[in-house]
Design an enzyme around this catalytic site. Sequence first.
Site, PDB file in Angstrom:
ATOM      1  N   ASP A 245     -27.060   7.275   5.523  1.00 43.37           N
ATOM      2  CA  ASP A 245     -27.772   6.571   6.597  1.00 43.37           C
ATOM      3  C   ASP A 245     -29.520   6.902   6.308  1.00 43.37           C
ATOM      4  O   ASP A 245     -30.146   7.898   6.267  1.00 43.37           O
ATOM      5  CB  ASP A 245     -27.800   7.195   7.849  1.00 43.37           C
ATOM      6  CG  ASP A 245     -26.048   6.851   8.640  1.00 43.37           C
ATOM      7  OD1 ASP A 245     -25.694   5.865   7.969  1.00 43.37           O
ATOM      8  OD2 ASP A 245     -25.411   7.762   9.175  1.00 43.37           O
ATOM      9  N   ASP A 329     -26.862  11.921  18.781  1.00 41.24           N
ATOM     10  CA  ASP A 329     -26.850  11.273  17.615  1.00 41.24           C
ATOM     11  C   ASP A 329     -26.341   9.561  18.315  1.00 41.24           C
ATOM     12  O   ASP A 329     -25.447   9.686  18.940  1.00 41.24           O
ATOM     13  CB  ASP A 329     -25.556  11.612  16.752  1.00 41.24           C
ATOM     14  CG  ASP A 329     -25.851  11.023  15.674  1.00 41.24           C
ATOM     15  OD1 ASP A 329     -25.740   9.689  15.344  1.00 41.24           O
ATOM     16  OD2 ASP A 329     -25.598  11.766  14.505  1.00 41.24           O
ATOM     17  N   ARG A 331     -25.601   6.965  15.983  1.00 43.55           N
ATOM     18  CA  ARG A 331     -25.163   6.112  15.028  1.00 43.55           C
ATOM     19  C   ARG A 331     -23.600   5.775  15.365  1.00 43.55           C
ATOM     20  O   ARG A 331     -23.478   4.638  14.729  1.00 43.55           O
ATOM     21  CB  ARG A 331     -25.121   6.991  13.703  1.00 43.55           C
ATOM     22  CG  ARG A 331     -26.437   7.035  13.253  1.00 43.55           C
ATOM     23  CD  ARG A 331     -26.682   8.224  11.863  1.00 43.55           C
ATOM     24  NE  ARG A 331     -26.224   9.367  12.286  1.00 43.55           N
ATOM     25  CZ  ARG A 331     -26.140  10.426  11.509  1.00 43.55           C
ATOM     26  NH1 ARG A 331     -26.561  10.297  10.002  1.00 43.55           N
ATOM     27  NH2 ARG A 331     -26.070  11.689  11.640  1.00 43.55           N
TER      28      ARG A 331
END
Length: 416
Positions: A245, A329, A331
């Site tokens: 990422d 997070d 993601r």
Amino acid sequence: MTRSNRIDHIRITSHPAPGAKLKFPIAWGATSARERGPVIGTVSRPQDRNVIGTHGGSYSVYRALAVSSGALDPIRRPDLTNTHPAETIGPFPQWTEPQRIVSLDPWGHLAAETFASEITEGIDIRPSIAITRARLDLPELQAAIEAGRLRQDGTVVHKNGSVSVVKIAIDPVWYLPGLAARFATTENNLRRQLFEQTAGMFPELVTRPDLHVFLPPIGGTTAYLFGDVSKLPDHSTKITCRVHDECNGSDVFGSDICTCRPYLIHGIEECARAGQSGGLGIIIYNRKEGRALGEVTKFLVYNARKRQEGGDAAAQYFERTECVAGVQDARFQQLMPDVVHWLGLKRIDRFVSMSDMKHDALTGQGIEIVERVPIPDDMIPADAHVEIAAKKAAGYYTPEPQQDPDNPVGRSLEKY
């Protein structure tokens, strides 16, 4: 100038005409690109559109600047001559499973050749995937050659130290029913949250239930393939893969506060060796800067970590992110396996990652992971030991977890 192109005439497309039917319906999961239908996000001919959003994603804003400044004709169509893929990818069985791939168009690289007649007639159909060949020239790979870890074979790694790859750029194309199922919510709720959290930028999310495909204004993915790509359909091919990422500060500029560039370079080196040994190496690079919270948020977190009482510490690593962003997070790796499915993979022999979230997302989607490869200790920058210790304590993979009486699940609490 026709009425549809007059600058003083604004066409509202959020509500369809009564009884109107899509000129180009999309059948997600169909067995061919032709049966599935084209993805059309044109702005110059609204009557052809069959998706929410437009071609180019976040770059559509720059297209608007180009048009407003007079540098670009708003009704211009791209000339796609000789832009066809430099390598053949697919089709694979996963492409025709509607719930298997939901965040990209499996047929996106074949749009120009499949719908050539429609493009000739003026329909604005554009590829959402492009496949080309290139070479990587990285100083760390030169060092790996000098150290004897990487050999020059003339095919994958060349005499000058450059590495041959097939590069694949992928724009996001979201199939909303499948996306909602992946996140265990309803399509209506997903549409509403997308509408509200983009400040009503896409009203068709709530006014056009007949449009099930969304072109989100976000960054996409690039895949780098090392070795003979024709071996992808052979399930005996040994696969080495790193899912990475984006971290611009480290990946590009070499910032030492995290392990991102070192781990990326380690993954590239492992992938090059895989290609040399008759297997395939795959780097999947996702644009999810700062755990998909953005670079501004990431730098704010850096400041908070460094300035807190006692200084930067592994115990507060994730807490400081949550204090600033409201979540540790963003993601949510549920969509990440789609690229792996698109490549037709069912197994990854060497997964160059310590991330529990990435591992669990892949195995949860039926991808077998045989071996996990951690970053070597000597590649961890001095200022990144806090990060790696915090991640291990939170569940990241470590080959030899240390048992601790206060940590009964066996997660490593190794301190650096």
